[in-house]
Scaffold this motif. Structure first.
Motif, PDB file in Angstrom:
ATOM      1  N   GLU A  73      29.122  46.210  36.871  1.00 55.17           N
ATOM      2  CA  GLU A  73      30.254  46.522  37.924  1.00 55.17           C
ATOM      3  C   GLU A  73      30.180  45.450  39.068  1.00 55.17           C
ATOM      4  O   GLU A  73      31.310  45.050  39.308  1.00 55.17           O
ATOM      5  CB  GLU A  73      30.026  47.674  38.160  1.00 55.17           C
ATOM      6  CG  GLU A  73      31.484  48.150  39.042  1.00 55.17           C
ATOM      7  CD  GLU A  73      31.334  49.632  39.365  1.00 55.17           C
ATOM      8  OE1 GLU A  73      31.719  50.067  40.740  1.00 55.17           O
ATOM      9  OE2 GLU A  73      31.000  50.656  38.514  1.00 55.17           O
ATOM     10  N   GLN A  74      29.080  45.122  39.454  1.00 54.76           N
ATOM     11  CA  GLN A  74      29.072  44.315  40.735  1.00 54.76           C
ATOM     12  C   GLN A  74      29.507  42.809  40.594  1.00 54.76           C
ATOM     13  O   GLN A  74      30.116  42.107  41.087  1.00 54.76           O
ATOM     14  CB  GLN A  74      27.577  44.430  41.445  1.00 54.76           C
ATOM     15  CG  GLN A  74      27.387  43.387  42.627  1.00 54.76           C
ATOM     16  CD  GLN A  74      28.187  44.024  43.571  1.00 54.76           C
ATOM     17  OE1 GLN A  74      28.601  45.517  44.114  1.00 54.76           O
ATOM     18  NE2 GLN A  74      29.240  43.374  44.453  1.00 54.76           N
ATOM     19  N   LYS A  75      28.939  42.440  39.097  1.00 48.44           N
ATOM     20  CA  LYS A  75      29.252  41.245  38.674  1.00 48.44           C
ATOM     21  C   LYS A  75      30.682  40.980  38.679  1.00 48.44           C
ATOM     22  O   LYS A  75      31.173  39.886  38.964  1.00 48.44           O
ATOM     23  CB  LYS A  75      28.506  40.758  37.406  1.00 48.44           C
ATOM     24  CG  LYS A  75      28.714  39.474  36.840  1.00 48.44           C
ATOM     25  CD  LYS A  75      28.118  39.419  35.533  1.00 48.44           C
ATOM     26  CE  LYS A  75      28.396  37.878  34.660  1.00 48.44           C
ATOM     27  NZ  LYS A  75      27.648  37.978  33.528  1.00 48.44           N
TER      28      LYS A  75
ATOM     29  N   ASN B 116      25.735  49.349  37.101  1.00 48.45           N
ATOM     30  CA  ASN B 116      26.071  49.014  38.347  1.00 48.45           C
ATOM     31  C   ASN B 116      26.156  47.311  38.766  1.00 48.45           C
ATOM     32  O   ASN B 116      26.877  46.756  39.255  1.00 48.45           O
ATOM     33  CB  ASN B 116      25.298  49.691  39.297  1.00 48.45           C
ATOM     34  CG  ASN B 116      25.121  51.166  39.439  1.00 48.45           C
ATOM     35  OD1 ASN B 116      26.239  51.620  39.121  1.00 48.45           O
ATOM     36  ND2 ASN B 116      24.469  51.844  40.090  1.00 48.45           N
TER      37      ASN B 116
ATOM     38  N   ASP C 144      32.483  40.660  41.990  1.00 46.54           N
ATOM     39  CA  ASP C 144      32.132  39.396  42.610  1.00 46.54           C
ATOM     40  C   ASP C 144      33.156  38.478  41.890  1.00 46.54           C
ATOM     41  O   ASP C 144      33.688  37.667  42.588  1.00 46.54           O
ATOM     42  CB  ASP C 144      30.774  39.092  42.431  1.00 46.54           C
ATOM     43  CG  ASP C 144      29.805  39.591  43.151  1.00 46.54           C
ATOM     44  OD1 ASP C 144      30.287  40.307  44.342  1.00 46.54           O
ATOM     45  OD2 ASP C 144      28.484  39.714  43.003  1.00 46.54           O
TER      46      ASP C 144
END
Length: 149
Positions: free
Chosen positions: A129-131, A126, A134
């Motif tokens: 994935e968030q990186k 996660n 962003d």
């Protein structure tokens, strides 16, 4: 990204098999204990019936009384032996129960470790994935900013 893989899966499977084996052994030991209980109860009932029959006859036939006495003595010895067998069966059940508890504890340790590693894997996935999201959002923002100027 690749899916989660628990490195100790084979060990966990082995521990699960040991736990199942311990559970099966406990089941068999309990069945043996129940057989011992039933045999003891049957012998006690037979002894009690013999004692009741001796009281009801009222006749004093020496041979019959002597045979009844020896029969009751034999039954009493059998009851004592069956009581000892029951104690052995109870000890075996207790031993198998302890083995099952130990096997279950060993399995639970690995299951908890697997769950923690899976949670960590999901967390890191996660995070990655968030990186990426962003970075895409930043790239889109920079492109939109350049286009408006």
């Amino acid at each position: 990204m690749a899916g989660f893989r628990f490195r100790l899966e084979q060990v966990l499977n082995h521990r699960r098999m040991e736990e199942k084996k311990a559970k099966d052994e406990l089941t068999l030991a309990r069945a043996e204990q129940q057989k011992a209980v039933n045999a003891l109860e049957a012998a006690r009932q037979m002894l009690q019936q013999s004692l009741n029959a001796a009281d009801e006859t009222g006749r004093l036939d020496l041979q019959q009384a002597l045979n009844g006495f020896f029969f009751r003595e034999q039954l009493s010895a059998k009851v004592l032996k069956l009581q000892e067998n029951l104690k052995k069966a109870a000890r075996a059940v207790e031993e198998k129960k302890n083995r099952l508890i130990l096997a279950r504890q060993k399995t639970m340790v690995l299951e908890k470790l697997k769950e923690k590693q899976k949670e960590e894997f999901v967390y890191l996935e996660n995070l990655e994935e968030q990186k990426q999201i962003d970075e895409l959002a930043l790239a889109m923002f920079i492109r939109n900013k350049d286009e408006t100027m």
